[in-house]
Design a protein around this motif. Structure first.
Motif, mmCIF file in Angstrom:
data_model
loop_
_atom_site.group_PDB
_atom_site.id
_atom_site.type_symbol
_atom_site.label_atom_id
_atom_site.label_comp_id
_atom_site.label_asym_id
_atom_site.label_seq_id
_atom_site.Cartn_x
_atom_site.Cartn_y
_atom_site.Cartn_z
ATOM 1 N N ILE A 241 -55.447 27.646 -14.770
ATOM 2 C CA ILE A 241 -56.157 26.419 -14.377
ATOM 3 C C ILE A 241 -55.591 25.214 -15.113
ATOM 4 N N CYS A 242 -55.364 25.365 -16.415
ATOM 5 C CA CYS A 242 -54.822 24.254 -17.204
ATOM 6 C C CYS A 242 -53.409 23.892 -16.756
ATOM 7 N N MET A 243 -52.598 24.910 -16.430
ATOM 8 C CA MET A 243 -51.247 24.626 -15.947
ATOM 9 C C MET A 243 -51.304 23.902 -14.604
ATOM 10 N N LEU A 244 -52.210 24.323 -13.730
ATOM 11 C CA LEU A 244 -52.361 23.661 -12.442
ATOM 12 C C LEU A 244 -52.763 22.199 -12.626
ATOM 13 N N MET A 245 -53.649 21.944 -13.589
ATOM 14 C CA MET A 245 -54.053 20.570 -13.873
ATOM 15 C C MET A 245 -52.878 19.743 -14.391
ATOM 16 N N ALA A 246 -52.072 20.339 -15.267
ATOM 17 C CA ALA A 246 -50.910 19.632 -15.817
ATOM 18 C C ALA A 246 -49.886 19.329 -14.724
ATOM 19 N N VAL A 247 -49.623 20.310 -13.865
ATOM 20 C CA VAL A 247 -48.674 20.106 -12.768
ATOM 21 C C VAL A 247 -49.198 19.049 -11.802
ATOM 22 N N SER A 248 -50.484 19.131 -11.484
ATOM 23 C CA SER A 248 -51.078 18.154 -10.566
ATOM 24 C C SER A 248 -51.009 16.742 -11.144
ATOM 25 N N PHE A 249 -51.270 16.631 -12.435
ATOM 26 C CA PHE A 249 -51.192 15.325 -13.092
ATOM 27 C C PHE A 249 -49.767 14.791 -13.056
ATOM 28 N N SER A 250 -48.807 15.660 -13.307
ATOM 29 C CA SER A 250 -47.403 15.260 -13.309
ATOM 30 C C SER A 250 -46.970 14.786 -11.927
ATOM 31 N N VAL A 251 -47.350 15.524 -10.901
ATOM 32 C CA VAL A 251 -47.015 15.142 -9.527
ATOM 33 C C VAL A 251 -47.687 13.816 -9.161
ATOM 34 N N LEU A 252 -48.940 13.661 -9.592
ATOM 35 C CA LEU A 252 -49.665 12.413 -9.318
ATOM 36 C C LEU A 252 -48.969 11.213 -9.955
ATOM 37 N N ILE A 253 -48.475 11.382 -11.182
ATOM 38 C CA ILE A 253 -47.765 10.291 -11.855
ATOM 39 C C ILE A 253 -46.488 9.949 -11.090
ATOM 40 N N CYS A 254 -45.785 10.961 -10.572
ATOM 41 C CA CYS A 254 -44.575 10.715 -9.778
ATOM 42 C C CYS A 254 -44.910 9.897 -8.531
ATOM 43 N N ILE A 255 -45.980 10.289 -7.852
ATOM 44 C CA ILE A 255 -46.391 9.577 -6.639
ATOM 45 C C ILE A 255 -46.777 8.138 -6.970
ATOM 46 N N MET A 256 -47.496 7.969 -8.074
ATOM 47 C CA MET A 256 -47.874 6.622 -8.497
ATOM 48 C C MET A 256 -46.639 5.791 -8.835
ATOM 49 N N SER A 257 -45.662 6.414 -9.481
ATOM 50 C CA SER A 257 -44.425 5.716 -9.827
ATOM 51 C C SER A 257 -43.691 5.254 -8.574
ATOM 52 N N ARG A 258 -43.721 6.080 -7.550
ATOM 53 C CA ARG A 258 -43.081 5.731 -6.280
ATOM 54 C C ARG A 258 -43.804 4.563 -5.598
ATOM 55 N N ILE A 259 -45.120 4.596 -5.622
ATOM 56 C CA ILE A 259 -45.904 3.568 -4.926
ATOM 57 C C ILE A 259 -45.903 2.246 -5.687
ATOM 58 N N LEU A 260 -46.145 2.328 -7.002
ATOM 59 C CA LEU A 260 -46.274 1.105 -7.797
ATOM 60 C C LEU A 260 -44.922 0.484 -8.149
ATOM 61 N N LYS A 261 -43.877 1.326 -8.261
ATOM 62 C CA LYS A 261 -42.501 0.877 -8.494
ATOM 63 C C LYS A 261 -42.254 0.271 -9.886
ATOM 64 N N ARG A 262 -43.281 0.152 -10.686
ATOM 65 C CA ARG A 262 -43.144 -0.470 -11.995
ATOM 66 C C ARG A 262 -43.796 0.419 -13.059
ATOM 67 N N THR A 263 -43.025 0.701 -14.119
ATOM 68 C CA THR A 263 -43.548 1.556 -15.188
ATOM 69 C C THR A 263 -44.759 0.929 -15.860
ATOM 70 N N TYR A 264 -44.720 -0.390 -16.052
ATOM 71 C CA TYR A 264 -45.812 -1.060 -16.754
ATOM 72 C C TYR A 264 -47.118 -1.057 -15.949
ATOM 73 N N LEU A 265 -47.027 -0.742 -14.663
ATOM 74 C CA LEU A 265 -48.236 -0.578 -13.850
ATOM 75 C C LEU A 265 -48.699 0.884 -13.841
ATOM 76 N N THR A 266 -47.742 1.796 -13.852
ATOM 77 C CA THR A 266 -48.065 3.230 -13.786
ATOM 78 C C THR A 266 -48.731 3.720 -15.059
ATOM 79 N N ILE A 267 -48.228 3.289 -16.222
ATOM 80 C CA ILE A 267 -48.732 3.807 -17.496
ATOM 81 C C ILE A 267 -50.219 3.481 -17.721
ATOM 82 N N PRO A 268 -50.690 2.237 -17.518
ATOM 83 C CA PRO A 268 -52.123 1.966 -17.738
ATOM 84 C C PRO A 268 -53.040 2.798 -16.839
#
Length: 285
Positions: A241-268
């Motif tokens: 379960i914890c690994m699934l949460m970590a993988v899901s979080f990682s994938v979500l950050i990638c998707i956010m990085s693609r949409i927002l296009k800016r690191t300073y927007l993704t990190i907050p």
């Protein structure tokens, strides 16, 4: 430029791993004399709960309570001079042992209550040293791991947008599809590997503080539950379960990085998600 980025990512991995080791070592449970006494008591009673063990536990609790109940009378007696200081000191030694027994056997009695509750659900639970299992099972997704994944993947699309590769790829027949799939796959792999490494650190730290006996007994032996699974199975389920949460979080950050296009927007936004996850874990645990 790519080698520069890769070297910085390697440095980030090393730094976050060192932070993880330092953080885990700093926050690891410190075993005191009371816990050592409880451990010894548990090992002497470990196994199936029999009537003899139940009676022995109740007897020790009654004896320790009887000794502890004399405290006020003994204090008055030494003040009034009806007993000597030596007698009072002897009583205090007896009182300290009684306090230890009352604490340890009281916790053992709580195990008995869990075993009785499990029996009503058709689960056979046993007496064991439960502190290590309770500690490890209560650990959720590591906040240091989430922070690492956030920093690692928050800018995963930055170079494509900066050098204009996204516009070039959009003109090809396959577009950015292959790149997106590769980056998502990379995020899942890195998250899985990082989780495994961080989990090994957690287990090493836990083993330094606790022992983990009776891995094959029911989970209901250490925590109230109606799930008919063993401790080994519970650890496996928790890790999955914890690994699934970590993988899901990682994938979500990638998707956010693609949409927002800016690191300073993704990190907050990522930090806000980490805060929500940690808060939800604390409430659940």
């Amino acid at each position: 430029k790519k080698s520069f980025v890769k070297s910085h990512l390697i440095i980030l991995c090393v730094i976050m791993l060192l932070i993880k080791i330092g953080y885990s070592d700093e926050t690891k449970p410190h075993i005191d004399y009371w816990e050592e006494h409880y451990k010894g008591v548990c090992y002497s009673y470990m196994g199936e709960l029999t009537d003899e063990k139940r009676e022995s536990i109740e007897s020790v609790l009654a004896e320790s309570q009887a000794v502890m109940s004399k405290m006020s009378a003994m204090q008055n007696a030494v003040v009034n001079g009806t007993i000597t200081s030596a007698e009072y000191n002897a009583y205090m030694e007896e009182y300290q042992l009684a306090s230890l027994n009352h604490s340890s056997y009281g916790r053992l009695k709580q195990q008995c209550a869990r075993i009785d509750a499990a029996a009503e659900k058709g689960i056979k639970a046993e007496l064991t040293y439960d502190s290590g299992w309770i500690y490890f099972l209560s650990q959720g997704v590591d906040v240091v791991l989430l922070a690492f994944l956030l920093l690692f993947f928050s800018g995963i699309y930055r170079m494509e947008y900066q050098n204009g590769f996204d516009r070039i790829a959009a003109t090809t027949s396959r577009g950015m599809g292959v790149l997106h799939k590769n980056k998502l796959l990379l995020s899942a792999i890195v998250a899985s590997v990082a989780f495994a490494i961080y989990s090994c650190v957690d287990m090493i730290i836990a083993i330094q503080s606790y022992s983990f006996p009776s891995a094959g007994i029911a989970l209901a032996s250490v925590t109230p539950t109606s799930m008919p699974i063993t401790l080994w199975m519970a650890i496996g389920l928790k890790c999955a379960i914890c690994m699934l949460m970590a993988v899901s979080f990682s994938v979500l950050i990638c998707i956010m990085s693609r949409i927002l296009k800016r690191t300073y927007l993704t990190i907050p936004i990522g930090l806000l998600i980490v805060w929500v996850i940690v808060g939800a874990q604390s409430s659940f645990i």
